[in-house]
Design a protein around this motif. Structure first.
Motif, PDB file in Angstrom:
ATOM      1  N   THR B   6       0.835  -1.203   0.000  1.00  0.00           N
ATOM      2  CA  THR B   6       0.000   0.000   0.000  1.00  0.00           C
ATOM      3  C   THR B   6       0.866   1.248   0.000  1.00  0.00           C
ATOM      4  O   THR B   6       2.001   1.230   0.480  1.00  0.00           O
ATOM      5  CB  THR B   6      -0.925   0.066   1.237  1.00  0.00           C
ATOM      6  OG1 THR B   6      -0.100   0.131   2.401  1.00  0.00           O
ATOM      7  CG2 THR B   6      -1.833  -1.141   1.327  1.00  0.00           C
ATOM      8  N   TYR B   7       0.301   2.342  -0.543  1.00  0.00           N
ATOM      9  CA  TYR B   7       0.963   3.644  -0.480  1.00  0.00           C
ATOM     10  C   TYR B   7       0.753   4.225   0.912  1.00  0.00           C
ATOM     11  O   TYR B   7      -0.289   4.010   1.536  1.00  0.00           O
ATOM     12  CB  TYR B   7       0.400   4.589  -1.536  1.00  0.00           C
ATOM     13  CG  TYR B   7       0.926   4.308  -2.928  1.00  0.00           C
ATOM     14  CD1 TYR B   7       2.269   4.477  -3.218  1.00  0.00           C
ATOM     15  CD2 TYR B   7       0.081   3.874  -3.943  1.00  0.00           C
ATOM     16  CE1 TYR B   7       2.767   4.223  -4.494  1.00  0.00           C
ATOM     17  CE2 TYR B   7       0.570   3.621  -5.223  1.00  0.00           C
ATOM     18  CZ  TYR B   7       1.912   3.796  -5.488  1.00  0.00           C
ATOM     19  OH  TYR B   7       2.403   3.547  -6.736  1.00  0.00           O
ATOM     20  N   ASN B  13      -3.251  12.626   0.430  1.00  0.00           N
ATOM     21  CA  ASN B  13      -3.893  11.561  -0.346  1.00  0.00           C
ATOM     22  C   ASN B  13      -4.877  10.737   0.469  1.00  0.00           C
ATOM     23  O   ASN B  13      -5.247   9.639   0.078  1.00  0.00           O
ATOM     24  CB  ASN B  13      -2.826  10.633  -0.973  1.00  0.00           C
ATOM     25  CG  ASN B  13      -2.143   9.743   0.045  1.00  0.00           C
ATOM     26  OD1 ASN B  13      -1.947  10.159   1.184  1.00  0.00           O
ATOM     27  ND2 ASN B  13      -1.800   8.532  -0.345  1.00  0.00           N
ATOM     28  N   TYR B  24      -5.637   2.326  -0.958  1.00  0.00           N
ATOM     29  CA  TYR B  24      -4.248   2.760  -1.015  1.00  0.00           C
ATOM     30  C   TYR B  24      -3.366   1.636  -1.543  1.00  0.00           C
ATOM     31  O   TYR B  24      -2.150   1.742  -1.554  1.00  0.00           O
ATOM     32  CB  TYR B  24      -3.785   3.239   0.379  1.00  0.00           C
ATOM     33  CG  TYR B  24      -4.670   4.366   0.869  1.00  0.00           C
ATOM     34  CD1 TYR B  24      -4.411   5.675   0.495  1.00  0.00           C
ATOM     35  CD2 TYR B  24      -5.805   4.105   1.631  1.00  0.00           C
ATOM     36  CE1 TYR B  24      -5.250   6.704   0.880  1.00  0.00           C
ATOM     37  CE2 TYR B  24      -6.652   5.125   2.023  1.00  0.00           C
ATOM     38  CZ  TYR B  24      -6.366   6.421   1.648  1.00  0.00           C
ATOM     39  OH  TYR B  24      -7.212   7.439   2.007  1.00  0.00           O
ATOM     40  N   LEU B  26      -1.456  -0.686  -4.079  1.00  0.00           N
ATOM     41  CA  LEU B  26      -0.797  -0.405  -5.346  1.00  0.00           C
ATOM     42  C   LEU B  26      -1.547  -1.009  -6.536  1.00  0.00           C
ATOM     43  O   LEU B  26      -1.704  -0.346  -7.573  1.00  0.00           O
ATOM     44  CB  LEU B  26       0.652  -0.939  -5.318  1.00  0.00           C
ATOM     45  CG  LEU B  26       1.714  -0.006  -4.740  1.00  0.00           C
ATOM     46  CD1 LEU B  26       1.387   0.422  -3.323  1.00  0.00           C
ATOM     47  CD2 LEU B  26       3.106  -0.615  -4.831  1.00  0.00           C
ATOM     48  N   PRO B  74       5.872  -2.096  -6.574  1.00  0.00           N
ATOM     49  CA  PRO B  74       6.286  -0.707  -6.790  1.00  0.00           C
ATOM     50  C   PRO B  74       6.683  -0.476  -8.252  1.00  0.00           C
ATOM     51  O   PRO B  74       7.466  -1.237  -8.813  1.00  0.00           O
ATOM     52  CB  PRO B  74       7.504  -0.563  -5.869  1.00  0.00           C
ATOM     53  CG  PRO B  74       7.282  -1.585  -4.796  1.00  0.00           C
ATOM     54  CD  PRO B  74       6.629  -2.746  -5.486  1.00  0.00           C
ATOM     55  N   LEU B 129      -1.774   9.972  -8.273  1.00  0.00           N
ATOM     56  CA  LEU B 129      -0.418   9.695  -7.810  1.00  0.00           C
ATOM     57  C   LEU B 129       0.274  11.030  -7.584  1.00  0.00           C
ATOM     58  O   LEU B 129       0.084  11.964  -8.363  1.00  0.00           O
ATOM     59  CB  LEU B 129       0.394   8.931  -8.872  1.00  0.00           C
ATOM     60  CG  LEU B 129      -0.082   7.558  -9.323  1.00  0.00           C
ATOM     61  CD1 LEU B 129       0.774   7.100 -10.513  1.00  0.00           C
ATOM     62  CD2 LEU B 129       0.020   6.544  -8.179  1.00  0.00           C
ATOM     63  N   VAL B 180       7.082   7.675  -7.834  1.00  0.00           N
ATOM     64  CA  VAL B 180       5.833   7.868  -7.092  1.00  0.00           C
ATOM     65  C   VAL B 180       6.100   7.948  -5.592  1.00  0.00           C
ATOM     66  O   VAL B 180       6.808   7.108  -5.029  1.00  0.00           O
ATOM     67  CB  VAL B 180       4.848   6.721  -7.391  1.00  0.00           C
ATOM     68  CG1 VAL B 180       3.545   6.920  -6.623  1.00  0.00           C
ATOM     69  CG2 VAL B 180       4.570   6.638  -8.893  1.00  0.00           C
ATOM     70  N   ASP B 182       3.324   8.950  -3.244  1.00  0.00           N
ATOM     71  CA  ASP B 182       2.116   8.346  -2.675  1.00  0.00           C
ATOM     72  C   ASP B 182       1.007   8.344  -3.710  1.00  0.00           C
ATOM     73  O   ASP B 182       1.155   8.911  -4.794  1.00  0.00           O
ATOM     74  CB  ASP B 182       1.680   9.034  -1.371  1.00  0.00           C
ATOM     75  CG  ASP B 182       1.225  10.466  -1.582  1.00  0.00           C
ATOM     76  OD1 ASP B 182       0.431  10.726  -2.513  1.00  0.00           O
ATOM     77  OD2 ASP B 182       1.648  11.339  -0.805  1.00  0.00           O
ATOM     78  N   SER B 184      -3.556   7.293  -4.249  1.00  0.00           N
ATOM     79  CA  SER B 184      -4.795   6.745  -3.702  1.00  0.00           C
ATOM     80  C   SER B 184      -5.780   6.527  -4.827  1.00  0.00           C
ATOM     81  O   SER B 184      -5.667   7.101  -5.906  1.00  0.00           O
ATOM     82  CB  SER B 184      -5.385   7.675  -2.635  1.00  0.00           C
ATOM     83  OG  SER B 184      -5.756   8.914  -3.207  1.00  0.00           O
TER      84      SER B 184
END
Lengths: 266, 266
Positions: B6-7, B13, B24, B26, B74, B129, B180, B182, B184
């Motif tokens: 997750t971010y 965000n 959140y 990815l 990622p 993003l 990147v 973060d 959502s």
């Protein structure tokens, strides 16, 4: 016929490439915004955040002061959406003219499949507006904007649903009004365009299919859901869907037939 | 099965409303970006311009370093478009990490027609993003990104067109790579939801039709144009169109059937 009103050209809204595709006329720009189901609204959250934010909203051009103003006259942009409290607080607390924002939308009308990847493109219509956003505080203006925005989602829906909104609904709804400073649009239509090095090369032309794939938004068959007890789908909905589907398709297929300007022909 | 990546959640965000619709992870966020024909990219032009800018670009998530990385790992975001020299110059001249930008996309999957305008909504998928953009300078990475971006417009198109790009094409093409920070996503699906004051009111429910109108992107019949001498539309194009049309429609119609979470049911 009156004169065509245009937005002022500045550094921030002047096209650097494919200038013939750019427009600064109010009419086409406002139409592109109004045709969009969603616009993307950008703003700066604050000095501690390096990143501009973007949120999706519903946007419509209109004039509360001159409700009969036509689409090619000066209009404000009214915004509604799943609004984070951030943009609303920023707009509420912004001093002076309002919160500086950018409103943008783009719609792809076709895939341009040319001989080589570098000549590939989309047929599309895009527009941006720059302006200052502030909260609509006048109740009458807010109601007017809510009706315009609801009817942009589905023509005549407002009068066919439970209205007017009650006191709680009026106070929980926040509408942003954007005083537009400048704007620009870009429209790409027509067919495929390539360069001599490729279209004079038999090895290339005999191996690559070139053409346009039209792309449009389709509205499907309405699916009953929720508590409404009206059994048949009303005519204002079915005719809206039929009209939009025909218009959207005609626009995408029609864009292919537009003759390219001389600089892109050979 | 591995863990879900997750971010990080930050102020910029994190969703404030309808939290159950937010993600959140990815995987879903990257998928929404990759499904978009166009993304909107926001950046700040400079200290003299109060307005953030937005330009439409084509964006795809990928990893040049680990090309076999899956969609929920990622990834970087690679951007290509009708790029004004402004964003390229800003990215080229940005010191340190790169140009801070926001990448956003939204797709409407259906109109939610409920009893009262305040409960109206869209089924939709949106994602943003935040990250730092810099120019891709490595030729091999640029070529890899160009192929990925071309094939995102139409699967397998790269190998069916005149490739590789020549020296002039390579130098005139600019690709941005976004590291990147973060992100959502937000997904709204399901049917209509209303409040008790309306669904308990026979006067309202007997007069308002409620339901969902699915909305999806349709690809039409390819129209030959330009210099390609291949007479029949190749199978990789016709099958891509058929598959996409079936998928897009199934997604929009399928979204209606998703059961709403308890807090929106009654």
């Amino acid at each position: 016929m009156g004169r065509t009103l245009t937005y002022p050209k500045g550094v921030s809204n002047t096209a650097n490439r494919y200038k013939h595709r750019a427009t600064y006329d109010l009419g086409p720009i406002h139409r592109i915004i109004n045709d969009a189901q969603v616009v993307h609204v950008s703003f700066n959250p604050g000095p501690d955040d390096p990143f501009p934010a973007i949120i999706p909203m519903i946007g419509q051009m209109g004039s509360f002061e001159y409700p009969s103003a036509s689409i090619d006259e000066p209009l404000e942009c009214y915004l509604h959406g799943y609004v984070s409290s951030r943009i609303m607080n920023l707009a509420r607390n912004s001093e002076g003219q309002g919160l500086p924002i950018c409103v943008a939308t783009s719609k792809v009308d076709g895939l341009i499949l040319s001989l080589t990847p570098n000549s590939h493109s989309y047929n599309y219509r895009s527009a941006i507006l720059h302006g200052y956003a502030s909260l609509v505080t006048d109740e009458e203006e807010k109601l007017w904007a809510m009706k315009m925005i609801t009817n942009s989602v589905l023509e005549d829906r407002w009068d066919h649903s439970r209205v007017p909104p009650d006191r709680a609904e009026m106070s929980s709804t926040v509408i942003l009004k954007v005083r537009v400073v400048d704007g620009s649009g870009k429209i790409r239509d027509g067919g495929v365009s390539d360069e001599r090095k490729d279209y004079d090369n038999d090895q290339v032309t005999s191996n690559v299919w070139t053409g346009v794939v039209p792309v449009w938004e389709t509205f499907g068959t309405p699916v009953p859901s929720g508590d409404g007890k009206v059994s048949d789908v009303p005519e204002y909905i079915t005719s809206y869907i039929a009209n939009k589907n025909a218009q959207n398709r005609a626009l995408a297929e029609g864009a292919v037939k537009v003759v390219l300007p001389a600089e892109e022909q050979h």
